[in-house]
Design an enzyme around this catalytic site. Structure first.
Site, PDB file in Angstrom:
ATOM      1  N   CYS A 147       0.866  -1.173   0.000  1.00  0.00           N
ATOM      2  CA  CYS A 147       0.000   0.000   0.000  1.00  0.00           C
ATOM      3  C   CYS A 147       0.902   1.221   0.000  1.00  0.00           C
ATOM      4  O   CYS A 147       1.681   1.418   0.950  1.00  0.00           O
ATOM      5  CB  CYS A 147      -0.894  -0.030   1.248  1.00  0.00           C
ATOM      6  SG  CYS A 147      -1.899   1.453   1.506  1.00  0.00           S
ATOM      7  N   CYS A 186      -0.906   3.733  -6.679  1.00  0.00           N
ATOM      8  CA  CYS A 186      -1.727   3.079  -5.659  1.00  0.00           C
ATOM      9  C   CYS A 186      -1.995   1.681  -6.179  1.00  0.00           C
ATOM     10  O   CYS A 186      -2.322   1.502  -7.367  1.00  0.00           O
ATOM     11  CB  CYS A 186      -3.031   3.847  -5.442  1.00  0.00           C
ATOM     12  SG  CYS A 186      -4.251   2.975  -4.406  1.00  0.00           S
TER      13      CYS A 186
END
Length: 271
Positions: free
Chosen positions: A70, A180
């Site tokens: 992440c 992302c």
């Protein structure tokens, strides 16, 4: 080797999926913090608390190395958890460096979550590698929500992208950085807006290759197809245990959701 991966939600499956390709014989634990997704719009102190707790959870279940799959959690928490825990912890960062090196005197668009864009980690990276000031930053928070809901090539997604891209001349960009891990699901959607000569770059493969090098693992040479016919097939072939906010995933509904996301990633992997 038991490898732990964590994400705010299911975007980190894109990193895990690359691991299935490159390191198919290892054991995996994947933790999706769906109780708190998305991280990209939360306060840094909340993200730090969640990440610290999850890393401890994975260590307690035998993880020998952890990937923070992440970009947002990495930008906020990776330095702190490395100080707290005495195992290798690998973070993610938007692949700005290779994008700039591939740019061919054109511009680079870096899409990320609002938190990743605000944090100093990305700004410092861009200051270091983008000496010609060719990078433009674009927050894309809704893509995380669409990915979690399995809303991919819908008119709603295309309308959102059109709105977000409207202020840019997309013909100027040679590189689109997917900053992302949730953004990989939408590669076919981006192609509608960018020309065939625009390269889509993420850090997933590089992260797994770095993991292999650091832990003395040998990546697979053949690029096999990783596609699952059923949740049981996924569990048998992948040697992965899945958790959602601390709860082991055993129900058919959630396992089927994860399987569909893996299969989507396989379909768009080389798009």
């Amino acid at each position: 080797m038991k490898i732990g991966l964590l994400d705010s939600g299911t975007g980190g499956l894109s990193v895990l999926h690359e691991a299935f390709h490159l390191l198919p014989d290892e054991e995996y634990i994947f933790y999706a913090d769906l109780d708190h997704v998305p991280y990209g719009t939360k306060k840094p102190e909340e993200i730090l608390a969640y990440t610290t707790e999850i890393v401890r959870f994975l260590i307690d279940r035998g993880a020998e190395v952890i990937i923070i799959a992440c970009n947002t959690a990495t930008s906020v928490a990776v330095e702190t958890v490395r100080r707290l825990y005495d195992i290798p912890i690998i973070g993610m960062e938007p692949a700005v460096k290779p994008a700039v090196s591939h740019s061919r005197n054109r511009r680079v668009m870096v899409m990320a979550t609002p938190v990743t864009i605000r944090e100093n980690k990305l700004r410092s990276l861009i200051d270091k590698v983008d000496t010609d000031h060719i990078c433009d930053l674009l927050p894309m928070p809704k893509l995380v929500e669409y990915a979690e809901s399995e809303v991919f090539e819908s008119q709603e997604v295309y309308d959102y992208l059109e709105e977000k891209f409207s202020g840019f001349d997309l013909s100027e960009y040679s590189e689109l950085v997917l900053g992302c891990t949730h953004f990989n699901y939408f590669k076919p959607c981006y192609r509608r807006f960018f020309g065939a000569d625009t390269e889509f770059i993420d850090g997933n493969g590089g992260t797994i290759r770095y993991l292999a090098s650091r832990m003395n693992l040998i990546p697979a040479m053949d690029d096999r197809r990783v596609y699952f016919d059923s949740p049981d097939d996924m569990l048998d072939k992948s040697n992965c245990t899945y958790y959602v906010s601390g709860r082991k995933v055993t129900d058919e509904t959630t396992l089927s959701h994860i399987m569909r996301l893996h299969n989507r990633l396989e379909e768009v992997r080389k798009f």
